[in-house]
Motif scaffolding. Structure first.
Motif, mmCIF file in Angstrom:
data_model
loop_
_atom_site.group_PDB
_atom_site.id
_atom_site.type_symbol
_atom_site.label_atom_id
_atom_site.label_comp_id
_atom_site.label_asym_id
_atom_site.label_seq_id
_atom_site.Cartn_x
_atom_site.Cartn_y
_atom_site.Cartn_z
ATOM 1 N N THR A 43 -0.554 62.087 -19.758
ATOM 2 C CA THR A 43 -0.011 61.462 -20.967
ATOM 3 C C THR A 43 -0.338 59.972 -21.004
ATOM 4 N N VAL A 44 -1.172 59.505 -20.064
ATOM 5 C CA VAL A 44 -1.575 58.103 -20.024
ATOM 6 C C VAL A 44 -3.091 58.035 -19.899
ATOM 7 N N LYS A 45 -3.633 56.838 -20.143
ATOM 8 C CA LYS A 45 -5.066 56.605 -19.975
ATOM 9 C C LYS A 45 -5.262 55.304 -19.222
ATOM 10 N N LYS A 46 -6.476 55.078 -18.738
ATOM 11 C CA LYS A 46 -6.767 53.873 -17.966
ATOM 12 C C LYS A 46 -6.469 52.634 -18.807
ATOM 13 N N GLY A 47 -5.781 51.667 -18.186
ATOM 14 C CA GLY A 47 -5.431 50.427 -18.862
ATOM 15 C C GLY A 47 -4.041 50.420 -19.451
ATOM 16 N N ASP A 48 -3.385 51.602 -19.543
ATOM 17 C CA ASP A 48 -2.033 51.667 -20.100
ATOM 18 C C ASP A 48 -1.024 50.997 -19.176
ATOM 19 N N ASN A 49 -0.035 50.344 -19.771
ATOM 20 C CA ASN A 49 1.105 49.834 -19.019
ATOM 21 C C ASN A 49 2.179 50.913 -18.993
#
Length: 397
Positions: free
Chosen positions: A355-361
């Motif tokens: 549910t996240v991608k690279k660079g997400d906080n």
């Protein structure tokens, strides 16, 4: 022959005379045992050529061990090495790389059916191609989760692309050394002015630093020369000069001191940190998955913990941070790396439904995916300071 009885609490004259020698012998044996068993294996068994001091302070600083490709190959212009996998023999390694087992065995002074240690390096008699890409729909074999998570860290750092195996060690091709009869890892390390520990890490040696005649070793690439302080020249018999302390040049400034028992003025009241503690601050990291620990941390064998959890159950961020890397191994096992404050990294291997991608906080406790279906299903979780692994349980308790 007459035997005199000896009652408890008494000594014969001969026993009294032998007692000091017995105590001395026991003391010597105890000291030797402490040097070997209790002294972190610092005892130098290899006192050749009068070199009794194996202090690492005079050795060159060396680069980290080169990272092999997905097929376990280290490629250099002059040669190639293969990194053995757990449970492999010379024959199975040669078959995996489509090489002649007898030639591989001969190049490494081994027999075809000799077992290999995980991480052991073998010199290849001929060059092989790069690691093949995974075939879609192929059956997944055993997965070394520790190796997967470590590989994911290659893409985390300054943001620059990970170095190729041949570029590891500053882009230099390591020198090869063929072990001669009578040599040990210690004598070889001394000959090249590197530490025995670095030599063992680069070549996958066992805990006893065992080497065999005819074995090919690569010498760790130096990143800095050994310290070489210049001695102060003195006349024979004059002794070494005593350095002058800084306080001898100028007097110390006058200062007004205050008795230790007297409390300084305007001192604020000490806060009651116990009242300010919360559930989140009491534990530094949150449990990334709900389940029991099925495999504990081991610095050498398992650089994280395995949490047995139901397939499809939530995987959450152990602490707030930034998603630094998302990658997969050749068996499509997904890995997520999150960077936190103080250069702390958490690694989650075996995650599906991201549910996240690279660079997400991400926030502490935020769902990042679910546990991958497997038999058994589990989440591999690591905590690292830079690239050095730490025991996750010290952060979770």
């Amino acid at each position: 022959m007459t035997i005199s009885p000896v009652f408890p609490g008494t000594r014969t004259q001969g026993q009294a005379a032998r007692l000091p020698r017995l105590v001395l012998a026991v003391s010597v044996l105890t000291l030797a045992a402490a040097c070997v068993n209790g002294g972190n294996n610092k005892f130098d068994w290899d006192l050749r050529g009068g070199a009794g001091n194996t202090s690492e302070e005079v050795r060159q600083a060396t680069a980290s061990r080169p990272v092999a490709d997905a097929n376990g190959i280290l490629s250099y212009p002059g040669y190639q090495l293969a990194e053995a996998r757990r449970g492999e023999t010379v024959a199975s390694l040669a078959a995996r790389l489509s090489l002649n087992p007898a030639e591989v065995a001969r190049a490494n002074a081994l027999q075809v059916n000799d077992p290999l240690r995980a991480g052991e390096l073998l010199l290849l008699p001929s060059r092989v191609s790069a690691a093949p890409q995974p075939v879609a729909g192929a059956a997944a074999g055993p997965v070394d989760i520790t190796a997967i998570a470590t590989t994911a860290l290659d893409s985390v750092g300054s943001g620059a692309p990970a170095a190729s195996p041949a570029a590891a060690g500053g882009g230099k091709e390591p020198v090869r050394h063929t072990v001669a009869r009578g040599e040990t890892a210690f004598t070889i390390a001394r000959a090249y002015n590197v530490s025995a520990k670095a030599l063992a890490e680069w070549n996958g040696l066992d805990a006893d630093l065992t080497v065999r005649e005819g074995q090919t070793l690569i010498i760790p690439v130096a990143t800095a020369p050994a310290p070489n302080p210049e001695p102060v020249p003195t006349q024979p018999g004059a002794g070494s000069p005593t350095p002058e302390p800084p306080s001898a040049k100028e007097p110390l400034p006058d200062e007004k001191t205050q008795p230790a028992a007297q409390k300084p003025k305007d001192t604020p009241a000490s806060p009651d940190l116990g009242k300010q503690a919360t559930g989140a601050s009491a534990t530094r990291l949150a449990m990334p998955a709900q389940g029991s620990i099925i495999r504990g941390y081991d610095k050498k064998k398992n650089q994280g913990i395995d949490i047995g959890a139901a397939a499809g159950s939530a995987v959450v961020a152990a602490e707030g941070g930034t998603v630094a890397a998302i990658t997969k191994d050749t068996e499509q096992v997904q890995i997520v790396v999150i960077r936190h404050a103080d250069n702390l990294l958490t690694v989650y291997a075996g995650v599906d439904g991201l549910t996240v991608k690279k660079g997400d906080n991400v926030k502490r406790g935020q769902k990042i995916g679910v546990v991958r279906a497997a038999s058994p299903s589990f989440l591999h979780f690591e905590v690292r300071k830079g690239v050095d692994s730490l025991d996750p349980m010290t952060f979770l308790k």
